[in-house]
Design a protein around this motif. Sequence first.
Motif, PDB file in Angstrom:
ATOM      1  N   ALA A 292     -46.288-161.939  23.514  1.00  9.86           N
ATOM      2  CA  ALA A 292     -45.597-161.564  22.281  1.00  9.86           C
ATOM      3  C   ALA A 292     -44.873-160.236  22.444  1.00  9.86           C
ATOM      4  CB  ALA A 292     -46.599-161.493  21.131  1.00  9.86           C
TER       5      ALA A 292
ATOM      6  N   VAL B  98     -41.548-160.769  24.216  1.00 15.05           N
ATOM      7  CA  VAL B  98     -40.534-161.295  23.298  1.00 15.05           C
ATOM      8  C   VAL B  98     -40.047-160.185  22.368  1.00 15.05           C
ATOM      9  CG1 VAL B  98     -40.097-162.949  21.439  1.00 15.05           C
ATOM     10  CG2 VAL B  98     -41.486-163.621  23.416  1.00 15.05           C
TER      11      VAL B  98
ATOM     12  N   LEU C   6     -37.591-157.861  24.117  1.00 13.13           N
ATOM     13  CA  LEU C   6     -36.285-158.511  24.235  1.00 13.13           C
ATOM     14  C   LEU C   6     -35.547-158.485  22.895  1.00 13.13           C
ATOM     15  CD1 LEU C   6     -37.194-161.588  26.470  1.00 13.13           C
ATOM     16  CD2 LEU C   6     -35.694-159.691  27.099  1.00 13.13           C
ATOM     17  N   CYS C   7     -36.269-158.727  21.804  1.00 13.94           N
ATOM     18  CA  CYS C   7     -35.640-158.685  20.483  1.00 13.94           C
ATOM     19  C   CYS C   7     -35.183-157.273  20.125  1.00 13.94           C
ATOM     20  CB  CYS C   7     -36.613-159.204  19.432  1.00 13.94           C
ATOM     21  SG  CYS C   7     -36.895-160.991  19.513  1.00 13.94           S
TER      22      CYS C   7
END
Length: 311
Positions: free
Chosen positions: A77, A80, A83-84
Amino acid sequence: MPDLLSVHGATAGPALCCFRLLLGTALLWKITADHVFGMARFFDDRPKSLVRWRYERDEMAVKVLLSPTAYKVFYAARAVAVLCLFAGVLTPLAAALTAAWCMFEFTFDRKFNTLFLGMMCLPFVFAQGSDAYLSLQSLLNAPSPAAFLDPPRIHDGGTLSWPQFAAVVLMFQVYWSSAWFKAASRQFTSGDTMQKVFEQLAAVRDELPAGRREYYFPDWFTRRFATDEPALVARRWRIPSLATIVVEAALPVLLIVPVTWRVGALLGLLTHAAFTSMLPKRLVPFSLASVGTYVLFLPPTTFVTLIGGWT
């Protein structure tokens, strides 16, 4: 200087959006390097990893023990989320999750650099519109690369948002506390600290496996600044040590004044390049994020003018 004292609202300006991209880059570097060096297995229980074994027995640690499965879910998580954050997608949520991971990581691997990166995520939890510039959405909307890099014009008189101001205050604390503790240490001001650091790095260089060595200095440097007679080497490091204290104390002041910002930025780049050369794998994320904050010291209109001149 007066522009910087005008703080209003939580709407992110172009400088904070730019820093979001630089912070995301630093975090991507960190999580990639951590993964290469096996962090995904740090909480394995069968067989039990060395990190978990030490963590369970560390009486000073604030233990947030996770099962191996829960750890790996959190681990994925946070990748991710980074990256966001880099792309400006769901930025407040991504920043909050990344900060939570950094705080958790600090409980079992207490490095200041990790805590610093986590703290720098917090302004994006509260800032509004931090995806308005240098984000995935702005890239898709831009008619050309130049338009993507060109920051939006300032229409509100150039006030800072309080999340950006908080990040600037944090950098004052980072540099001034570092300078204070170094100045208060007789071991550092005498050059003895640097002598011992480089002596240790030189001693273990050949014992580390290929790909994990962080000491790349030539033999003449090693002889003069690491392995020569300790007292003599310490004297050679004394002036660089004192210069480090002076530069760290002066940097925030130079950066906060628009007239001297370029001088401060150059000094900061050189200082962090010197730090990073000692431990490049470990310090690249910290140095990149630290230097990235320099755009936050600029008055908003000055930042737009500076970037607009480059594009």
